[in-house]
Enzyme design. Structure first.
Site, mmCIF file in Angstrom:
data_model
loop_
_atom_site.group_PDB
_atom_site.id
_atom_site.type_symbol
_atom_site.label_atom_id
_atom_site.label_comp_id
_atom_site.label_asym_id
_atom_site.label_seq_id
_atom_site.Cartn_x
_atom_site.Cartn_y
_atom_site.Cartn_z
ATOM 1 N N MET A 33 0.834 -1.208 0.000
ATOM 2 C CA MET A 33 0.000 0.000 0.000
ATOM 3 C C MET A 33 0.869 1.258 0.000
ATOM 4 S SD MET A 33 -2.657 -1.444 2.870
ATOM 5 C CE MET A 33 -1.314 -2.108 3.871
ATOM 6 N N GLN A 59 -11.212 2.514 0.549
ATOM 7 C CA GLN A 59 -10.945 3.828 1.134
ATOM 8 C C GLN A 59 -11.849 4.895 0.523
ATOM 9 O OE1 GLN A 59 -6.783 4.333 0.231
ATOM 10 N NE2 GLN A 59 -6.087 3.420 2.163
ATOM 11 N N THR A 118 2.207 1.640 5.871
ATOM 12 C CA THR A 118 1.491 2.782 5.303
ATOM 13 C C THR A 118 0.933 3.584 6.454
ATOM 14 O OG1 THR A 118 -0.495 3.451 4.074
ATOM 15 C CG2 THR A 118 -0.511 1.266 5.014
ATOM 16 N N ASN A 119 0.848 4.899 6.280
ATOM 17 C CA ASN A 119 0.297 5.755 7.332
ATOM 18 C C ASN A 119 -1.224 5.679 7.403
ATOM 19 O OD1 ASN A 119 2.561 7.772 8.533
ATOM 20 N ND2 ASN A 119 3.027 7.321 6.393
ATOM 21 N N THR A 120 -1.888 5.765 6.241
ATOM 22 C CA THR A 120 -3.346 5.866 6.211
ATOM 23 C C THR A 120 -4.025 4.694 6.904
ATOM 24 O OG1 THR A 120 -3.327 7.176 4.171
ATOM 25 C CG2 THR A 120 -5.365 6.017 4.702
ATOM 26 N N CYS A 143 3.027 10.030 4.502
ATOM 27 C CA CYS A 143 2.593 9.017 3.533
ATOM 28 C C CYS A 143 3.864 8.314 3.095
ATOM 29 C CB CYS A 143 1.882 9.657 2.351
ATOM 30 S SG CYS A 143 1.538 8.493 1.014
ATOM 31 N N THR A 144 3.859 7.012 3.092
ATOM 32 C CA THR A 144 5.100 6.279 2.857
ATOM 33 C C THR A 144 5.641 6.434 1.438
ATOM 34 O OG1 THR A 144 3.793 4.258 2.475
ATOM 35 C CG2 THR A 144 4.721 4.582 4.678
ATOM 36 N N GLU A 145 4.817 6.969 0.517
ATOM 37 C CA GLU A 145 5.315 7.203 -0.846
ATOM 38 C C GLU A 145 6.023 8.546 -0.998
ATOM 39 O OE1 GLU A 145 2.832 3.884 -1.058
ATOM 40 O OE2 GLU A 145 2.165 5.868 -0.438
#
Length: 231
Positions: free
Chosen positions: A10, A52, A83-85, A197-199
């Protein structure tokens, strides 16, 4: 060495960084040709994204809980969501297993507090920036004041994450948009910025900003290795 249980995918772009960095950090710590012991359960992010955007968080929670249980059954010694979300359902995931859960916001906030910052900017998906599960935790448990972009800028940050970064597309014009948004938040008093956000780590690095950058992906990976190597 403990076995790290990762719930990934994710997106897989940032999960690949988790895998790479955990192995690199273990090797730096132990030398030789040591590498990390890792189990990863990688989901289909298109399915998660649909849940989501349709506000079907209960269904998304079931997927995260199932992933955590599979990792525990497979021999993981602790769990992390890459992932943060999806830390929106961290409480449910943590309660579903009997092994420790490593929260990405906690790892990041501890580092920020140690560095003496108290007012931080937060970039991430709209879910992370706007809902209370993340910034509320930063405030309630760590006393941080959290600034988020205005609505137009939040939409920009969110769209770049889902339309570009999750697909591995890195664009200079998008980097410049993020830098300008960070500068606005700095003008409002932000002492540092959380890449929540990990991206985003694929787009923004510390040298791009005039305030300290807290890369949640890197911090989470470092925290996982530290936990894995504790006697």
């Amino acid at each position: 060495m403990k076995t790290i249980g990762m719930i990934g995918g994710m997106s897989w772009e940032s999960s690949a960084l988790y895998y790479q960095w955990c192995n690199q950090i273990v090797n730096q710590e132990l030398g030789g040709i040591h590498s990390a012991k890792i189990l990863m359960y990688s989901v289909d992010f298109e399915e998660i994204k649909r849940l989501q955007f349709q506000n079907k968080w209960d269904e998304a929670t079931l997927q995260m809980v199932e992933a955590a249980k599979r990792l525990e059954a497979g021999g993981a010694d602790f769990i992390m969501i890459c992932t943060n979300t999806m830390h929106k359902m961290a409480r449910e995931v943590e309660a579903s297993v009997s092994i420790p859960f490593l929260h990405i916001a906690d790892a990041t906030a501890k580092r920020i507090v140690e560095d003496g910052c108290s007012k931080v900017a937060l970039l991430g998906t709209a879910f992370t920036m706007e809902q209370d599960f993340y910034k509320g935790r930063l405030t309630d448990q760590f006393g941080l004041e959290v600034l988020i972009p205005d609505e137009e800028d939040r939409n920009t940050v969110h769209e770049i994450i889902y339309q570009e970064l999750c697909a591995g597309s890195i664009r200079e014009e998008s980097k410049q948009k993020y830098i300008q948004i960070i500068k606005k938040l700095e003008a409002q008093g932000a002492e540092a910025v959380i890449l929540g956000c990990t991206e985003i780590t694929m787009l923004i690095q510390a040298e791009d900003c005039t305030i300290p950058v807290y890369d949640t992906t890197r911090i989470h990976a470092e925290s996982a290795v530290s936990f894995a190597l504790i006697e």
